[in-house]
Design an enzyme around this catalytic site. Structure first.
Site, mmCIF file in Angstrom:
data_model
loop_
_atom_site.group_PDB
_atom_site.id
_atom_site.type_symbol
_atom_site.label_atom_id
_atom_site.label_comp_id
_atom_site.label_asym_id
_atom_site.label_seq_id
_atom_site.Cartn_x
_atom_site.Cartn_y
_atom_site.Cartn_z
ATOM 1 N N ARG A 51 36.176 -1.364 19.523
ATOM 2 C CA ARG A 51 34.966 -2.179 19.450
ATOM 3 C C ARG A 51 33.868 -1.570 18.582
ATOM 4 N NH1 ARG A 51 37.708 -3.408 23.987
ATOM 5 N NH2 ARG A 51 38.164 -1.207 23.741
ATOM 6 N N THR A 52 33.523 -0.308 18.859
ATOM 7 C CA THR A 52 32.346 0.278 18.210
ATOM 8 C C THR A 52 32.572 0.439 16.712
ATOM 9 O OG1 THR A 52 32.035 1.470 20.283
ATOM 10 C CG2 THR A 52 30.644 2.123 18.436
ATOM 11 N N LYS A 79 42.875 20.370 9.201
ATOM 12 C CA LYS A 79 43.206 21.696 8.653
ATOM 13 C C LYS A 79 42.226 22.745 9.159
ATOM 14 C CE LYS A 79 44.486 19.451 4.322
ATOM 15 N NZ LYS A 79 43.935 19.250 2.971
ATOM 16 N N ARG A 101 31.014 9.208 16.097
ATOM 17 C CA ARG A 101 31.509 9.346 17.482
ATOM 18 C C ARG A 101 32.200 10.696 17.588
ATOM 19 N NH1 ARG A 101 34.802 5.052 21.055
ATOM 20 N NH2 ARG A 101 32.664 4.279 21.188
ATOM 21 N N HIS A 129 25.680 6.648 24.661
ATOM 22 C CA HIS A 129 26.307 5.614 23.810
ATOM 23 C C HIS A 129 25.237 4.512 23.673
ATOM 24 C CE1 HIS A 129 29.093 3.067 21.854
ATOM 25 N NE2 HIS A 129 30.085 3.065 22.707
HETATM 26 N N1 CP Z 1 32.872 0.321 24.475
HETATM 27 C C1 CP Z 1 33.412 1.101 23.508
HETATM 28 O O1 CP Z 1 32.810 2.075 23.074
HETATM 29 O O2 CP Z 1 34.652 0.701 23.097
HETATM 30 P P1 CP Z 1 35.496 1.445 21.941
HETATM 31 O O3 CP Z 1 35.899 2.796 22.501
HETATM 32 O O4 CP Z 1 36.679 0.554 21.702
HETATM 33 O O5 CP Z 1 34.625 1.592 20.756
#
Ligand code: CP
Length: 302
Positions: A51-52, A79, A101, A129
């Site tokens: 999603r993100t 590496k 992320r 998040h």
């Molecule tokens: N909610 C969320 O962060 O989903 P993803 O891990 O698929 O990005």
């Protein structure tokens, strides 16, 4: 944009208002804007994401940016290149925005200190998040017309959840009453200090709830600690029709995804009339457009 912590209530409301406008843009046939034309956005994901990552890519492209998805799995990280060296290397290519992320709390802030461009936290360990919390708030506000005064129950693996932490800060700032429900082994020490009500019983915690936010059992982060059996967990904490009936009759069900059906949520609830889960995904693109547009105002020569 490193977290919800540090944003003012006005910032939060402004981002939600901008996201409301982005929903309208995204529902048009012609979705392109020029806000980020000529700008370079790098998506740097050290952890898996559906999603993100995809919504940041779509959001950047809808705003006219050139978007590069860096494939960490086939990069020199494999590496042994460090996070900081990766950041310095990408910085030399003069991106305008990096979306990051990472599995470690604080890693995105560290990276932000090493680059000259804007950085957005797309989830760092169990810390924050922020765009997930904003899209959750947007989904609630559009459906209920307000956030103030609502009782929001966040249920499940709170201990490992960056989504829970960002939502606790955001929803309380916007006037919601937040409850956390989960087994005592999955509730962080000192959680009550964040101003939430804490429950270990779904029946007690869901009583009178307007919104039920289910969380995934993050078994990949439970190295060495207690891992509950799936069957037992679902019996006591999985949201099924019976547990849903403990909440208000019109309570709405949310889940940030990815869902583990039959673990924290039953399929008939996830796909049922009270579920907002697909709406959350749509709001994800809008919120990310809003965040990128807000950052664009601070880019050099904007
Ligand atoms: N909610 C969320 O962060 O989903 P993803 O891990 O698929 O990005």
């Amino acid at each position: 944009m490193l977290g919800i912590e540090g944003l003012s209530r006005l910032d939060m409301q402004l981002l939600l208002d901008m996201a409301d406008e982005a929903v309208e843009v995204s529902r048009q046939v012609e979705k392109k804007k020029t806000t980020l034309r000529g700008r370079t956005q790098v998506n740097l994901f050290f952890e898996p994401s559906t999603r993100t990552q995809s919504s940041f890519e779509i959001a950047g492209k809808r705003l006219g940016a050139d978007v590069m998805n860096m494939s960490v799995g086939s990069s020199s990280v494999k590496k042994g290149e460090t996070l900081i060296d990766t950041a310095i290397t990408l910085n030399a290519m003069r991106p305008d925005i990096i979306i990051v992320r990472h599995h470690q709390a604080g890693a995105v802030k560290l990276l932000a200190q090493k680059v000259e461009c804007s950085v957005v936290n797309a989830g760092d360990g169990a810390h924050e998040h922020p765009t997930q919390a904003l899209l959750d708030a947007l989904t609630i506000r559009r459906r209920r017309g307000r956030i103030e005064g609502l009782v929001v129950a966040i249920c499940g693996d709170i201990l490992h959840s960056r989504v829970a932490r960002s939502n606790i800060i955001l929803l309380q700032a916007l006037g919601a009453r937040v409850r956390c429900i989960g087994p005592s082994t999955l509730l962080p020490a000192g959680i009550a200090g964040l101003g939430v009500e804490v429950f270990t019983s779904m029946r007690e915690g869901l009583a009178g709830a307007d919104i039920i936010m289910m969380l995934r059992l993050q078994r990949e982060r439970m190295n060495g600690s207690f891992v509950p059996s799936v069957k037992e967990y679902f019996r006591f904490f999985g949201l099924d029709e019976e547990k849903l009936s403990y909440a208000k009759p019109d309570a709405l069900v949310m889940h940030p995804g990815p869902m583990n059906r039959g673990v924290e949520i039953a399929s008939d609830v996830a796909d049922g009339a009270q579920s907002l889960i697909r709406e959350q995904v749509e709001m994800g693109v809008a919120v990310r457009m809003a965040v990128l547009e807000a950052l664009a105002r601070h880019l050099p020569n904007s």
